[in-house]
Design a protein around this motif. Sequence first.
Motif, PDB file in Angstrom:
ATOM      1  N   ASN A 244       0.789  -1.137  -0.004  1.00 46.27           N
ATOM      2  CA  ASN A 244      -0.200  -0.027  -0.124  1.00 46.27           C
ATOM      3  C   ASN A 244       0.944   1.258  -0.051  1.00 46.27           C
ATOM      4  OD1 ASN A 244      -2.503  -1.672   0.181  1.00 46.27           O
ATOM      5  ND2 ASN A 244      -2.012  -1.775   2.524  1.00 46.27           N
ATOM      6  N   LYS A 245       1.613   1.457  -1.043  1.00 47.03           N
ATOM      7  CA  LYS A 245       2.613   2.348  -1.220  1.00 47.03           C
ATOM      8  C   LYS A 245       2.047   3.766  -1.073  1.00 47.03           C
ATOM      9  CE  LYS A 245       5.955   2.015  -4.462  1.00 47.03           C
ATOM     10  NZ  LYS A 245       6.590   1.923  -5.467  1.00 47.03           N
ATOM     11  N   SER A 246       2.807   4.727  -0.116  1.00 47.81           N
ATOM     12  CA  SER A 246       2.102   6.054  -0.078  1.00 47.81           C
ATOM     13  C   SER A 246       3.364   7.079   0.245  1.00 47.81           C
ATOM     14  CB  SER A 246       1.236   6.120   1.317  1.00 47.81           C
ATOM     15  OG  SER A 246       2.208   5.899   2.438  1.00 47.81           O
ATOM     16  N   ASP A 247       3.042   8.365   0.112  1.00 50.11           N
ATOM     17  CA  ASP A 247       4.288   9.147   0.356  1.00 50.11           C
ATOM     18  C   ASP A 247       4.734   9.217   1.820  1.00 50.11           C
ATOM     19  OD1 ASP A 247       4.005  10.345  -2.060  1.00 50.11           O
ATOM     20  OD2 ASP A 247       2.700  11.966  -1.459  1.00 50.11           O
ATOM     21  N   GLU A 248       4.083   8.926   2.915  1.00 46.62           N
ATOM     22  CA  GLU A 248       4.460   8.592   4.234  1.00 46.62           C
ATOM     23  C   GLU A 248       5.340   7.540   4.337  1.00 46.62           C
ATOM     24  OE1 GLU A 248       2.841   7.621   8.497  1.00 46.62           O
ATOM     25  OE2 GLU A 248       1.427   8.174   6.956  1.00 46.62           O
ATOM     26  N   LYS A 249       4.967   6.382   3.689  1.00 47.04           N
ATOM     27  CA  LYS A 249       5.957   5.046   3.604  1.00 47.04           C
ATOM     28  C   LYS A 249       7.073   5.333   2.997  1.00 47.04           C
ATOM     29  CE  LYS A 249       2.637   1.582   4.674  1.00 47.04           C
ATOM     30  NZ  LYS A 249       2.125   0.170   4.192  1.00 47.04           N
ATOM     31  N   LEU A 250       7.219   6.044   1.585  1.00 41.66           N
ATOM     32  CA  LEU A 250       8.285   6.373   0.963  1.00 41.66           C
ATOM     33  C   LEU A 250       9.354   7.248   1.880  1.00 41.66           C
ATOM     34  CD1 LEU A 250       6.872   7.104  -2.521  1.00 41.66           C
ATOM     35  CD2 LEU A 250       8.491   5.407  -2.148  1.00 41.66           C
ATOM     36  N   SER A 251       8.813   8.235   2.512  1.00 45.37           N
ATOM     37  CA  SER A 251       9.600   9.061   3.520  1.00 45.37           C
ATOM     38  C   SER A 251      10.194   8.399   4.618  1.00 45.37           C
ATOM     39  CB  SER A 251       8.625  10.252   4.052  1.00 45.37           C
ATOM     40  OG  SER A 251       9.529  11.006   5.015  1.00 45.37           O
ATOM     41  N   PHE A 252       9.512   7.298   4.904  1.00 49.33           N
ATOM     42  CA  PHE A 252       9.900   6.557   6.108  1.00 49.33           C
ATOM     43  C   PHE A 252      10.963   5.595   5.885  1.00 49.33           C
ATOM     44  CE2 PHE A 252      10.240   3.008   8.981  1.00 49.33           C
ATOM     45  CZ  PHE A 252       9.905   3.378  10.140  1.00 49.33           C
ATOM     46  N   VAL A 253      10.825   5.021   4.804  1.00 44.10           N
ATOM     47  CA  VAL A 253      12.098   4.235   4.345  1.00 44.10           C
ATOM     48  C   VAL A 253      13.193   4.879   3.807  1.00 44.10           C
ATOM     49  CG1 VAL A 253      11.430   4.109   1.882  1.00 44.10           C
ATOM     50  CG2 VAL A 253      12.595   2.006   2.934  1.00 44.10           C
ATOM     51  N   LYS A 254      13.069   6.119   3.236  1.00 37.54           N
ATOM     52  CA  LYS A 254      14.151   6.820   2.954  1.00 37.54           C
ATOM     53  C   LYS A 254      15.034   7.543   4.545  1.00 37.54           C
ATOM     54  CE  LYS A 254      12.875   8.660  -1.346  1.00 37.54           C
ATOM     55  NZ  LYS A 254      12.084   9.922  -2.481  1.00 37.54           N
ATOM     56  N   LYS A 255      14.086   7.611   5.281  1.00 35.05           N
ATOM     57  CA  LYS A 255      14.942   7.822   6.604  1.00 35.05           C
ATOM     58  C   LYS A 255      15.591   6.735   7.304  1.00 35.05           C
ATOM     59  CE  LYS A 255      11.543  11.716   7.735  1.00 35.05           C
ATOM     60  NZ  LYS A 255      10.274  11.936   8.609  1.00 35.05           N
ATOM     61  N   ALA A 256      14.957   5.770   7.063  1.00 35.27           N
ATOM     62  CA  ALA A 256      15.533   4.562   7.571  1.00 35.27           C
ATOM     63  C   ALA A 256      16.890   4.175   7.127  1.00 35.27           C
ATOM     64  CB  ALA A 256      14.457   3.317   7.315  1.00 35.27           C
ATOM     65  N   ALA A 257      16.812   4.225   5.874  1.00 36.92           N
ATOM     66  CA  ALA A 257      18.334   4.077   4.961  1.00 36.92           C
ATOM     67  C   ALA A 257      19.299   5.112   5.569  1.00 36.92           C
ATOM     68  CB  ALA A 257      18.055   4.304   3.302  1.00 36.92           C
ATOM     69  N   LYS A 258      18.925   6.559   5.304  1.00 36.90           N
ATOM     70  CA  LYS A 258      19.716   7.381   5.918  1.00 36.90           C
ATOM     71  C   LYS A 258      20.231   7.178   7.377  1.00 36.90           C
ATOM     72  CE  LYS A 258      20.314  12.668   6.458  1.00 36.90           C
ATOM     73  NZ  LYS A 258      19.457  13.798   6.186  1.00 36.90           N
ATOM     74  N   LYS A 259      19.406   6.779   8.197  1.00 40.57           N
ATOM     75  CA  LYS A 259      19.722   6.448   9.437  1.00 40.57           C
ATOM     76  C   LYS A 259      20.659   5.602   9.670  1.00 40.57           C
ATOM     77  CE  LYS A 259      17.716   6.943  14.479  1.00 40.57           C
ATOM     78  NZ  LYS A 259      16.809   7.216  15.142  1.00 40.57           N
ATOM     79  N   ALA A 260      20.387   4.401   9.318  1.00 45.33           N
ATOM     80  CA  ALA A 260      21.237   3.238   9.164  1.00 45.33           C
ATOM     81  C   ALA A 260      22.738   3.305   8.422  1.00 45.33           C
ATOM     82  CB  ALA A 260      20.640   2.111   8.161  1.00 45.33           C
ATOM     83  N   VAL A 261      22.810   4.260   7.683  1.00 44.18           N
ATOM     84  CA  VAL A 261      24.159   4.374   6.977  1.00 44.18           C
ATOM     85  C   VAL A 261      24.776   5.381   7.702  1.00 44.18           C
ATOM     86  CG1 VAL A 261      25.223   5.626   5.088  1.00 44.18           C
ATOM     87  CG2 VAL A 261      23.512   4.089   4.466  1.00 44.18           C
ATOM     88  N   ILE A 262      24.285   6.363   8.471  1.00 50.74           N
ATOM     89  CA  ILE A 262      24.832   7.466   9.209  1.00 50.74           C
ATOM     90  C   ILE A 262      25.285   6.632  10.651  1.00 50.74           C
ATOM     91  CG2 ILE A 262      24.601   9.381  10.871  1.00 50.74           C
ATOM     92  CD1 ILE A 262      22.704  10.551   8.642  1.00 50.74           C
ATOM     93  N   ILE A 263      24.566   5.648  11.159  1.00 51.10           N
ATOM     94  CA  ILE A 263      24.964   5.061  12.407  1.00 51.10           C
ATOM     95  C   ILE A 263      26.103   4.210  12.023  1.00 51.10           C
ATOM     96  CG2 ILE A 263      24.305   3.137  14.000  1.00 51.10           C
ATOM     97  CD1 ILE A 263      21.467   4.653  14.209  1.00 51.10           C
ATOM     98  N   ALA A 264      26.064   3.361  11.069  1.00 52.63           N
ATOM     99  CA  ALA A 264      27.174   2.624  10.452  1.00 52.63           C
ATOM    100  C   ALA A 264      28.562   3.220  10.557  1.00 52.63           C
ATOM    101  CB  ALA A 264      26.797   1.920   9.298  1.00 52.63           C
ATOM    102  N   ARG A 265      28.287   4.352   9.760  1.00 51.90           N
ATOM    103  CA  ARG A 265      29.697   5.426   9.752  1.00 51.90           C
ATOM    104  C   ARG A 265      30.176   5.858  11.086  1.00 51.90           C
ATOM    105  NH1 ARG A 265      28.106   8.402   4.100  1.00 51.90           N
ATOM    106  NH2 ARG A 265      28.331   6.838   2.835  1.00 51.90           N
ATOM    107  N   GLU A 266      29.270   6.046  12.018  1.00 49.93           N
ATOM    108  CA  GLU A 266      29.316   6.453  13.261  1.00 49.93           C
ATOM    109  C   GLU A 266      30.150   5.385  13.977  1.00 49.93           C
ATOM    110  OE1 GLU A 266      25.774   9.428  14.284  1.00 49.93           O
ATOM    111  OE2 GLU A 266      25.839   7.519  15.335  1.00 49.93           O
ATOM    112  N   ASN A 267      29.770   4.216  13.843  1.00 47.34           N
ATOM    113  CA  ASN A 267      30.245   2.930  14.728  1.00 47.34           C
ATOM    114  C   ASN A 267      31.567   2.706  14.093  1.00 47.34           C
ATOM    115  OD1 ASN A 267      28.139   2.526  16.397  1.00 47.34           O
ATOM    116  ND2 ASN A 267      27.116   1.101  14.934  1.00 47.34           N
TER     117      ASN A 267
END
Length: 316
Positions: A244-267
């Motif tokens: 059930n694709k929506s703008d809200e879900k698209l925004s969420f998955v992009k935030k998830a990807a960004k957060k995962a990469v940033i945290i990985a680089r912090e570690n």
Amino acid sequence: MSEHTHEHDHSHNHENFEHSKKAAIIKILISIALFAAGYITEEILSAPHFVYLICFAVSYICVGFEVVKDAVHDIFEWNIFNECFLMSVASLGAFAIGEYSEGVAVMLLYSIGEFIHGAAISKSKKAIRRIENESGKPHVHESSENESFIAAFAKVYTPIICIIAILVVLIPPIFMSQSWREWIYRGLSVLVIGCPCAIVISVPLSFSCAIDSCTRKGIYVYHTNALEKLYKSGDVNDGIFIENKSDEKLSFVKKAAKKAVIIARENIAFAIAVKLVVLVMAVFLNKELPMWLAAFSDVGISIIAILNSLRSLRIK
């Protein structure tokens, strides 16, 4: 790097994870039990050498055999510089200098991290298949064209650590008339310090937690490469299925990807900074560095990095 490195046929291969999950849990539990037995008999009971050596050796084999086998296989494929090679050399190096508990701990932590990573990916894939079979939606294309974040990092990190260790072993005895025994010990200590457990565990975990967060929102991610690619290009079509694709879900998955990469680089940055300090101490202190500091530089950082990775579970 060939397609079947890092994400190739490890014991925790994501395609066969469900089939090997029970065996992996048993191996990890046996390894933990024998590790504890070896540590107690060595440090508390002062048992004969062979007693705790057997405990540590069998504990190591339970979780380390497949990793060492993969490292040897990759060497014959001319793919030397990956995390399996460094984990194998560092852990066996710890055994060579008599630090059996550290050698086992290195491989045990790695195996636990791989299991957690495999479990998260398997959970996401099962959810995707369930949605596809109830809705009849087309199968999501799985891509292995991109190297994983950790595999790409290991290609650079592994040779640097190995070169530093070799230089530590060779330069003082050859050019400064120092003791070979002392500097072989220090060189192996460099491998133990440089062992990337904190990175190997926490980086996949940061992605796995993000994947889990997405799954709860009806966003199903096949592999960590999909989040890495999404962060770089914004493409949500490769390896990601959104119910059930929506703008809200698209925004969420992009935030998830960004957060995962940033945290990985912090570690990665945190782990390297601490390891660099301990490594300098190991090489330049007048006396040999106590091995507990080498252990802290890996095990201690691992705990901190794991806690940081759990931030990927909280995405607003």
